[in-house]
Write a protein that holds these residues in place. Sequence first.
Motif, PDB file in Angstrom:
ATOM      1  N   LEU A 185      -4.628   9.706  -5.002  1.00 48.38           N
ATOM      2  CA  LEU A 185      -3.840   8.714  -4.265  1.00 48.38           C
ATOM      3  C   LEU A 185      -2.525   8.437  -4.974  1.00 48.38           C
ATOM      4  CD1 LEU A 185      -3.596   6.659  -1.947  1.00 48.38           C
ATOM      5  CD2 LEU A 185      -4.929   5.048  -3.345  1.00 48.38           C
ATOM      6  N   ALA A 186      -2.574   8.252  -6.285  1.00 51.40           N
ATOM      7  CA  ALA A 186      -1.360   7.997  -7.054  1.00 51.40           C
ATOM      8  C   ALA A 186      -0.412   9.191  -6.990  1.00 51.40           C
ATOM      9  CB  ALA A 186      -1.717   7.680  -8.500  1.00 51.40           C
ATOM     10  N   GLN A 187      -0.942  10.393  -7.145  1.00 49.43           N
ATOM     11  CA  GLN A 187      -0.110  11.595  -7.092  1.00 49.43           C
ATOM     12  C   GLN A 187       0.562  11.745  -5.728  1.00 49.43           C
ATOM     13  OE1 GLN A 187       0.031  12.126 -10.483  1.00 49.43           O
ATOM     14  NE2 GLN A 187      -0.008  14.326 -10.065  1.00 49.43           N
ATOM     15  N   ASP A 188      -0.210  11.518  -4.674  1.00 50.29           N
ATOM     16  CA  ASP A 188       0.322  11.662  -3.317  1.00 50.29           C
ATOM     17  C   ASP A 188       1.465  10.679  -3.057  1.00 50.29           C
ATOM     18  OD1 ASP A 188      -1.463  13.662  -2.801  1.00 50.29           O
ATOM     19  OD2 ASP A 188      -2.879  12.407  -1.687  1.00 50.29           O
ATOM     20  N   ARG A 189       1.399   9.497  -3.676  1.00 53.55           N
ATOM     21  CA  ARG A 189       2.389   8.461  -3.407  1.00 53.55           C
ATOM     22  C   ARG A 189       3.451   8.340  -4.493  1.00 53.55           C
ATOM     23  NH1 ARG A 189      -0.210   3.925   0.496  1.00 53.55           N
ATOM     24  NH2 ARG A 189      -1.663   5.327   1.572  1.00 53.55           N
ATOM     25  N   GLY A 190       3.395   9.256  -5.455  1.00 49.82           N
ATOM     26  CA  GLY A 190       4.401   9.236  -6.504  1.00 49.82           C
ATOM     27  C   GLY A 190       4.343   8.004  -7.383  1.00 49.82           C
ATOM     28  N   LEU A 191       3.116   7.535  -7.668  1.00 48.40           N
ATOM     29  CA  LEU A 191       2.933   6.308  -8.437  1.00 48.40           C
ATOM     30  C   LEU A 191       2.312   6.614  -9.799  1.00 48.40           C
ATOM     31  CD1 LEU A 191       1.492   4.108  -5.546  1.00 48.40           C
ATOM     32  CD2 LEU A 191       3.772   3.893  -6.569  1.00 48.40           C
ATOM     33  N   MET A 192       2.578   5.745 -10.760  1.00 45.00           N
ATOM     34  CA  MET A 192       1.957   5.865 -12.071  1.00 45.00           C
ATOM     35  C   MET A 192       0.595   5.180 -12.066  1.00 45.00           C
ATOM     36  SD  MET A 192       4.926   5.439 -14.928  1.00 45.00           S
ATOM     37  CE  MET A 192       6.486   6.339 -14.814  1.00 45.00           C
ATOM     38  N   ALA A 240     -15.169  -3.259 -10.625  1.00 44.75           N
ATOM     39  CA  ALA A 240     -14.203  -3.521  -9.562  1.00 44.75           C
ATOM     40  C   ALA A 240     -12.936  -2.695  -9.707  1.00 44.75           C
ATOM     41  CB  ALA A 240     -13.851  -5.011  -9.537  1.00 44.75           C
ATOM     42  N   HIS A 241     -12.820  -1.905 -10.756  1.00 44.72           N
ATOM     43  CA  HIS A 241     -11.578  -1.171 -11.008  1.00 44.72           C
ATOM     44  C   HIS A 241     -11.203  -0.237  -9.870  1.00 44.72           C
ATOM     45  CE1 HIS A 241     -11.518  -1.714 -15.698  1.00 44.72           C
ATOM     46  NE2 HIS A 241     -11.375  -2.841 -15.024  1.00 44.72           N
ATOM     47  N   PHE A 242     -12.165   0.493  -9.344  1.00 33.02           N
ATOM     48  CA  PHE A 242     -11.837   1.467  -8.298  1.00 33.02           C
ATOM     49  C   PHE A 242     -11.276   0.773  -7.060  1.00 33.02           C
ATOM     50  CE2 PHE A 242     -13.262   3.627  -4.371  1.00 33.02           C
ATOM     51  CZ  PHE A 242     -12.424   4.717  -4.443  1.00 33.02           C
ATOM     52  N   GLU A 243     -11.994  -0.199  -6.555  1.00 36.60           N
ATOM     53  CA  GLU A 243     -11.582  -0.865  -5.319  1.00 36.60           C
ATOM     54  C   GLU A 243     -10.239  -1.575  -5.473  1.00 36.60           C
ATOM     55  OE1 GLU A 243     -13.260  -4.269  -2.176  1.00 36.60           O
ATOM     56  OE2 GLU A 243     -14.450  -3.657  -3.911  1.00 36.60           O
ATOM     57  N   THR A 244     -10.057  -2.271  -6.589  1.00 36.78           N
ATOM     58  CA  THR A 244      -8.822  -3.034  -6.773  1.00 36.78           C
ATOM     59  C   THR A 244      -7.636  -2.123  -7.069  1.00 36.78           C
ATOM     60  OG1 THR A 244      -9.553  -3.417  -9.055  1.00 36.78           O
ATOM     61  CG2 THR A 244      -9.924  -5.189  -7.469  1.00 36.78           C
ATOM     62  N   SER A 245      -7.822  -1.102  -7.897  1.00 32.85           N
ATOM     63  CA  SER A 245      -6.718  -0.174  -8.157  1.00 32.85           C
ATOM     64  C   SER A 245      -6.332   0.574  -6.886  1.00 32.85           C
ATOM     65  CB  SER A 245      -7.097   0.822  -9.254  1.00 32.85           C
ATOM     66  OG  SER A 245      -7.129   0.197 -10.516  1.00 32.85           O
ATOM     67  N   GLN A 246      -7.319   0.926  -6.087  1.00 32.39           N
ATOM     68  CA  GLN A 246      -7.040   1.592  -4.818  1.00 32.39           C
ATOM     69  C   GLN A 246      -6.165   0.713  -3.920  1.00 32.39           C
ATOM     70  OE1 GLN A 246     -10.214   1.999  -1.737  1.00 32.39           O
ATOM     71  NE2 GLN A 246      -9.904   4.203  -2.016  1.00 32.39           N
ATOM     72  N   ALA A 247      -6.477  -0.585  -3.860  1.00 35.42           N
ATOM     73  CA  ALA A 247      -5.682  -1.505  -3.045  1.00 35.42           C
ATOM     74  C   ALA A 247      -4.249  -1.603  -3.574  1.00 35.42           C
ATOM     75  CB  ALA A 247      -6.340  -2.884  -3.037  1.00 35.42           C
ATOM     76  N   CYS A 248      -4.110  -1.628  -4.889  1.00 35.34           N
ATOM     77  CA  CYS A 248      -2.772  -1.711  -5.481  1.00 35.34           C
ATOM     78  C   CYS A 248      -1.955  -0.465  -5.181  1.00 35.34           C
ATOM     79  CB  CYS A 248      -2.875  -1.908  -6.994  1.00 35.34           C
ATOM     80  SG  CYS A 248      -3.648  -3.463  -7.496  1.00 35.34           S
ATOM     81  N   LEU A 249      -2.566   0.693  -5.328  1.00 36.87           N
ATOM     82  CA  LEU A 249      -1.861   1.952  -5.056  1.00 36.87           C
ATOM     83  C   LEU A 249      -1.477   2.053  -3.576  1.00 36.87           C
ATOM     84  CD1 LEU A 249      -4.077   4.320  -7.234  1.00 36.87           C
ATOM     85  CD2 LEU A 249      -1.703   3.676  -7.718  1.00 36.87           C
ATOM     86  N   LYS A 250      -2.374   1.648  -2.706  1.00 36.50           N
ATOM     87  CA  LYS A 250      -2.070   1.693  -1.270  1.00 36.50           C
ATOM     88  C   LYS A 250      -0.931   0.754  -0.915  1.00 36.50           C
ATOM     89  CE  LYS A 250      -6.491   3.318   0.549  1.00 36.50           C
ATOM     90  NZ  LYS A 250      -7.670   3.022   1.407  1.00 36.50           N
ATOM     91  N   ALA A 251      -0.743  -0.288  -1.711  1.00 37.48           N
ATOM     92  CA  ALA A 251       0.370  -1.222  -1.500  1.00 37.48           C
ATOM     93  C   ALA A 251       1.665  -0.719  -2.144  1.00 37.48           C
ATOM     94  CB  ALA A 251       0.013  -2.597  -2.045  1.00 37.48           C
ATOM     95  N   GLY A 252       1.597   0.464  -2.766  1.00 33.41           N
ATOM     96  CA  GLY A 252       2.785   1.045  -3.364  1.00 33.41           C
ATOM     97  C   GLY A 252       3.105   0.552  -4.754  1.00 33.41           C
TER      98      GLY A 252
END
Length: 377
Positions: free
Chosen positions: A112-119, A78-90
Motif C-alpha cells: 500500500l505504501a509503495q503504491d501510494r509513494g508513501l514512507m 492494532a498496528h495493521f489496521e491503524t497504519s492501513q487507515a493512515c496510509l489510505k489517508a495519504g
Amino acid sequence: MQGPEMHGKICLLGCGFVADLYMRSLEAMTGIEVVGVWDIDAERLATFCAHWNVPAKQSLEHLLQDEALVLNLTNPHAHFETSQACLKAGRHVYSEKPLAMTSAEAKSLYDLAQDRGLMLASAPCSALGEAAQTLGQALRHGTAGTPRAIYAELDDGFVPQAAYKKWLSESGAPWPYEDEFRVGCTLEHAGYYLGWLIAWFGSVRTVVAASAETIPGKEGSGPFAPDLSVATLFFENGPVTRLTCSITAPHNHAIRIVGDKGVLSCDAAWDNAAKVKFAKRLTLRRRLMEHPWPRRIKLAQPTHPKVKRWGAAAMNFMLGPAEVLSALQENRPCRLSNDFALHMTEVTLAIQNAGEHSGAQTMTTTCEPMEPMPWAT
C-alpha cells in the motif's frame, strides 16, 4: 540531528506508556512540532495532552486531516489496521514495532505504501544512534579485521517476578504488562540489535531459530507469546550471528563482534551513548586471549541529540521520526526505508514463531545496508 535545521510536523496516534518516551525525546530536538494526538481512551488522552501541552484530536479522522507524519504508537495488535487507515489517508507513517503481527499484514502495508509513494518506517531507530553508528564505522574501517561471528543478547531478567505494576510513564500510564506478555519479548526487543545488523550488513538470507514459553502462568489473559528465543542468522553479506531474546535469563544487552584481529563490543543496546570497545587478540605465554584492557572507540562529536536515562533506557526515540522528516525535506531516500521495515519485521516474526520444529526458514524480503549518518562516515 546535526546538519541543516529541520522543520516538520508529527501526529501521535496512541498515547500510552511509550508515547511519553517520544515526548521526552522530542524535548532534545528542534524544529519538530506535535500538531495532534488521539487515543481511543478519552481520559488517557486528556491526561497526556495536559501533561505535555499538546493538542488533542476528536477522532482518528480528525487526526489524519493534518498533513503530518503519523507516529503509530497504538497497541501492537492494532498496528495493521491503524497504519492501513493512515496510509489510505495519504499520510507517511512511522510505526512502533512490530510493523504488523503477521508477515502477510506487513507485506500488505508495504504494498500500500509503495503504491501510494508513501514512507512506512518502523521502530526501533537505535540503528541511527551513536553506539550503533560507532560500531558501523569500526566495521567499515576494519578495526577488528574481517568479522567472523557475532553474539548479541537481549535478555531482560525474570520479568514476571518484577514489580512491573509500579512501572509508570511520566504522565502516569502503566506499563502494559498483559500486552507485553501477549506480544512477546522477541517482537518487542529483537529489533534493537536486528536493526543494527541489517543496517550494517543488509539482508538476512536464512533464519534458524527456536522459541518457547519457559515461564507459564504469567499474569493476565493469554495466550502468551514465547518468552525466550534463540536465532542463528545467515546474512547475504555478513557474519553468522546468534541473537537471543528473553524475559527469563539475567539482564544482558551485550553485543560482541568477533573479527580476525580481535573483538568489538558494546554492553548496552538501549543507551545511544554506550561505550564501544575493541579488544585486540594476542598471545601471552602461549595463551591466546583478547586484551584485558580494551580501548574505547569514539566518533568525533557532536553526533546527535542525547537524552538522559529514563527507566531502563537512554535512547532518543525521536531519531527515527526525525530521519523520516529529514528525508522528506531533503527529497532523499530514507535510511529507515520501507524495505528495511518489512525485512526487519519478517525476520523478527520468523524468530518469534519458530517454536521447536521450524528448522531453517528462507526469507522472502530483502534490504540494502543503511547509509551511515553523515557524522559517522
